[in-house]
Design an enzyme around this catalytic site. Structure first.
Site, PDB file in Angstrom:
ATOM      1  N   ASP A 191      -3.012 -10.270  -2.907  1.00 43.02           N
ATOM      2  CA  ASP A 191      -3.503  -9.912  -1.575  1.00 43.02           C
ATOM      3  C   ASP A 191      -4.992  -9.543  -1.726  1.00 43.02           C
ATOM      4  O   ASP A 191      -5.439  -9.163  -2.804  1.00 43.02           O
ATOM      5  CB  ASP A 191      -2.690  -8.697  -1.076  1.00 43.02           C
ATOM      6  CG  ASP A 191      -2.984  -8.324   0.361  1.00 43.02           C
ATOM      7  OD1 ASP A 191      -2.205  -8.718   1.232  1.00 43.02           O
ATOM      8  OD2 ASP A 191      -3.993  -7.628   0.594  1.00 43.02           O
ATOM      9  N   HIS A 211       0.823  -1.222   0.000  1.00 43.02           N
ATOM     10  CA  HIS A 211       0.000   0.000   0.000  1.00 43.02           C
ATOM     11  C   HIS A 211       0.857   1.272   0.000  1.00 43.02           C
ATOM     12  O   HIS A 211       0.329   2.371  -0.105  1.00 43.02           O
ATOM     13  CB  HIS A 211      -0.941   0.028   1.210  1.00 43.02           C
ATOM     14  CG  HIS A 211      -1.968  -1.054   1.181  1.00 43.02           C
ATOM     15  ND1 HIS A 211      -2.782  -1.267   0.083  1.00 43.02           N
ATOM     16  CD2 HIS A 211      -2.313  -2.013   2.080  1.00 43.02           C
ATOM     17  CE1 HIS A 211      -3.585  -2.303   0.319  1.00 43.02           C
ATOM     18  NE2 HIS A 211      -3.307  -2.780   1.522  1.00 43.02           N
ATOM     19  N   ASP A 232      -4.815 -12.831   3.142  1.00 46.10           N
ATOM     20  CA  ASP A 232      -6.050 -12.280   3.707  1.00 46.10           C
ATOM     21  C   ASP A 232      -7.271 -12.588   2.824  1.00 46.10           C
ATOM     22  O   ASP A 232      -8.376 -12.151   3.110  1.00 46.10           O
ATOM     23  CB  ASP A 232      -5.926 -10.775   4.013  1.00 46.10           C
ATOM     24  CG  ASP A 232      -5.109 -10.014   3.004  1.00 46.10           C
ATOM     25  OD1 ASP A 232      -4.834 -10.571   1.923  1.00 46.10           O
ATOM     26  OD2 ASP A 232      -4.744  -8.854   3.293  1.00 46.10           O
ATOM     27  N   HIS A 287      -6.400  -7.002  -0.697  1.00 51.54           N
ATOM     28  CA  HIS A 287      -6.542  -5.561  -0.915  1.00 51.54           C
ATOM     29  C   HIS A 287      -5.768  -5.110  -2.138  1.00 51.54           C
ATOM     30  O   HIS A 287      -4.712  -5.670  -2.445  1.00 51.54           O
ATOM     31  CB  HIS A 287      -6.049  -4.810   0.335  1.00 51.54           C
ATOM     32  CG  HIS A 287      -6.713  -5.268   1.594  1.00 51.54           C
ATOM     33  ND1 HIS A 287      -6.151  -6.231   2.414  1.00 51.54           N
ATOM     34  CD2 HIS A 287      -7.908  -4.946   2.141  1.00 51.54           C
ATOM     35  CE1 HIS A 287      -6.977  -6.455   3.433  1.00 51.54           C
ATOM     36  NE2 HIS A 287      -8.046  -5.700   3.295  1.00 51.54           N
TER      37      HIS A 287
HETATM   38 ZN   LIG Z   1      -4.249  -7.108   2.453  1.00 47.56          ZN
END
Ligand SMILES: [Zn+2]
Length: 579
Positions: free
Chosen positions: A429, A395, A518, A431
């Site tokens: 991932d 991120h 995740d 996200h």
């Molecule tokens: Zn994540």
């Protein structure tokens, strides 16, 4: 001293150099070999099935990367056998155990591929077939060597019929059953012999010749020559363990434990790495390497130097036991940032829940070293490498941190590899990998692909939409595949197929996987429920891509399943890559 290693392609200089040396050995030791056959070797490795055999090259090289010998194995997955095309020491290099070590590595590979047997040609030890006494002596010593492994010529067939009349020294077909003393049915051997002659000698053997040899195989089961040189059958079975050169290079961030935010709901905790590491150590698949220090210029190659300076400065100012939480976000007037360093955090941050403290900086800096060390293992010729790190990094953008991430280790390693060839980043991932997207958005030499929860409900909320495709020369080189809140396994696999198709079209030299668990069932930050079996399938599909692959750990917070998810993923990745 030498070590044996498998060479997958000519993607990195160390392997290109080894292939050039192998070609020289071929010219020196096999002067009758067709020049084109020697020239096509790199292509044979890049396109494994082009010649209806999957080519597997092994070299024995020393620390200075001088190739002392090589073996070229051809694998026919359709008929489940292997054919040893060449095995040779370099000029003036015979003896010293190189041939024996190469042969044993080839046997182990054949066994690992679950092949029925290892087939190869050997010149005859029969004075009727070989008139030159010196050559005959050499042939005898070779057949004697192979007999130690139980490998003997096939008999009662016309395999050794010269293609041209009166040709001296026609080869036997020798079979090594890998210490299993396996019996072969007539039809099995007929199929294998036909495949060898058709695929290996399309320009030498015509249809009639091939049919004549195939028809000559009449014994059922087929017969091998009785032992001639070895009195007792003490045949070594091929090994079942993972050969050292096929292990995944693992670099783990031991300093991650420093970084521990003991607050409720802060799920990015040290136990994550411990769980994964403990589970992976029980497999045979990894070799661990310590991390090396890399200079800061690798970080400033993808991050704003001001941002890097800021993080370094602020974390050195904060007392050991304190954290700074960004709470002022001067987005409207970034030209006049707050004077006080802690207050300035909001200039570089996308989310107020990410503290800065001494340990975060140290751990993040060390995660970068781990990712770069793992990338350097790829450049040294390892096919698979894994940086098991935290805090995660995907991120972190050019100028901002967020989402547990400070430096984008994945992007830093990808940029480092991109200096040697094109790179594809696949972010799996849960996200969106907004960091890599932002950093490589206008570059066409690094393809960024991310499969993630749709930003309408999943962090980071502001990016990860399908219409974000890159800009300027990077247009078309950013691919987002956002998925719904609840999905089936089939839906996920379909999305992965789409991503893989795009990566194949891009045809990079290296693949970097930003790996998040995740997406797993019960993850506190995700909504999907990928199980162990599916992680293995995902690993297998990625492993089948023919590129040297670096995996960097990103998210994954369900500490009950992290270990087994990792074992499943890497088992799949390993099988997809090597079997
Ligand atoms: Zn994540």
């Amino acid at each position: 001293m030498f070590r044996i290693r498998r060479i997958f392609d000519d993607g990195v200089p160390v392997n290109r150099n080894a292939i050039v040396q192998v070609q020289q050995i071929l010219r020196d030791q096999f002067p009758l070999t067709n020049r084109n056959d020697i020239e096509k070797l790199p292509e044979q490795l890049r396109n494994p099935m082009k010649y209806r055999f999957r080519s597997v090259l092994f070299v024995a090289d020393d620390l200075k990367r001088n190739v002392k010998g090589f073996a070229l194995l051809l694998h026919a997955p359709d008929l489940e056998f292997c054919y040893l095309d060449y095995i040779s020491a370099a000029k003036n290099m015979s003896g010293g155990g190189i041939g024996g070590a190469l042969y044993e590595r080839v046997r182990d590979e054949t066994s690992m591929l679950k092949s029925k047997g290892l087939f190869f040609e050997c010149l005859p030890d029969d004075p009727q077939l070989c008139k030159d006494p010196a050559v005959l002596k050499q042939n005898i010593s070779r057949l004697k060597f192979y007999e130690k492994y139980g490998a003997r010529p096939l008999i009662h067939t016309k395999y050794e019929t010269p293609v041209r009349p009166f040709q001296d020294n026609p080869p036997y077909l020798v079979v090594d059953t890998l210490g299993k003393n396996r019996k072969f049915r007539r039809d099995e051997i007929r199929g294998i012999v036909r495949a060898i002659l058709e695929r290996k000698y399309p320009d030498v053997c015509n249809k009639e010749y091939i049919q004549m040899v195939v028809d000559s195989i009449t014994d059922n089961p087929v017969q091998f020559r009785p032992f001639r040189y070895i009195t007792e059958e003490k045949i070594e079975p091929a090994k079942k363990s993972v050969p050292p050169d096929l292990k995944i290079a693992l670099v783990c961030n031991e300093r991650h434990v420093l970084h521990h935010v003991r607050e409720r709901g802060y799920v990015e905790s040290p136990v994550r790495v411990e769980n994964i590491l403990t589970a992976l150590r029980k497999t045979q698949l990894f070799t661990e390497f310590p991390a090396h220090l890399f200079p800061e210029e690798h970080i400033t190659a993808v991050h704003d130097p001001g941002f890097v300076r800021y993080l370094t400065a602020v974390s050195s100012l904060i007392p050991d036991d304190q954290s700074v939480y960004p709470y002022v976000f001067p987005i409207c007037n970034n030209a006049r940032p707050p004077k006080e360093l802690p207050m300035r955090a909001g200039c570089y941050c996308i989310y107020h829940f990410r503290p800065i403290n001494k340990s975060a900086y140290t751990a993040a800096r060390h995660a970068v070293n781990c990712a770069l060390t793992a990338a350097s293992k790829i450049l040294e010729g390892n096919y698979l490498a894994y940086a098991l790190v935290r805090p995660p990094g995907h991120h972190a953008e050019y100028k901002v941190f967020g989402g547990f991430c400070y430096f984008n280790s994945t992007a830093i390693a990808a940029h480092y590899l991109s200096e040697q060839g094109r790179v594809a980043i696949l972010d799996i991932d849960y996200h969106h990998g907004n960091g890599q997207q932002n950093i490589f958005y206008s570059r066409s030499d690094v393809l960024t692909v991310s499969i993630h929860g749709h930003p309408s409900f999943a962090y980071p909320f502001f990016s990860g939409f399908a219409e974000e495709v890159g800009e300027v020369s990077g247009r078309g080189y950013n691919v987002n595949i956002p998925l719904p809140e609840i999905i089936s396994t089939e839906q996920y696999i379909k999305a992965l197929e789409k991503a893989i198709k795009r990566i194949r079209r891009f045809n990079p030299q290296f693949l970097v996987v930003a790996l998040g668990f995740d997406t797993s069932r019960g993850d506190p930050t995700g909504t999907w429920s990928i199980d162990g079996k599916t992680f293995e399938k995902i690993g297998d599909m990625i492993g089948e891509l023919p590129y040297s692959t670096l995996v960097v750990q990103e998210g994954g917070y369900n500490t009950r399943t992290l270990g087994s998810d990792a074992v499943h993923f890497f088992t799949g990745l390993w099988k997809g890559s090597f079997l």
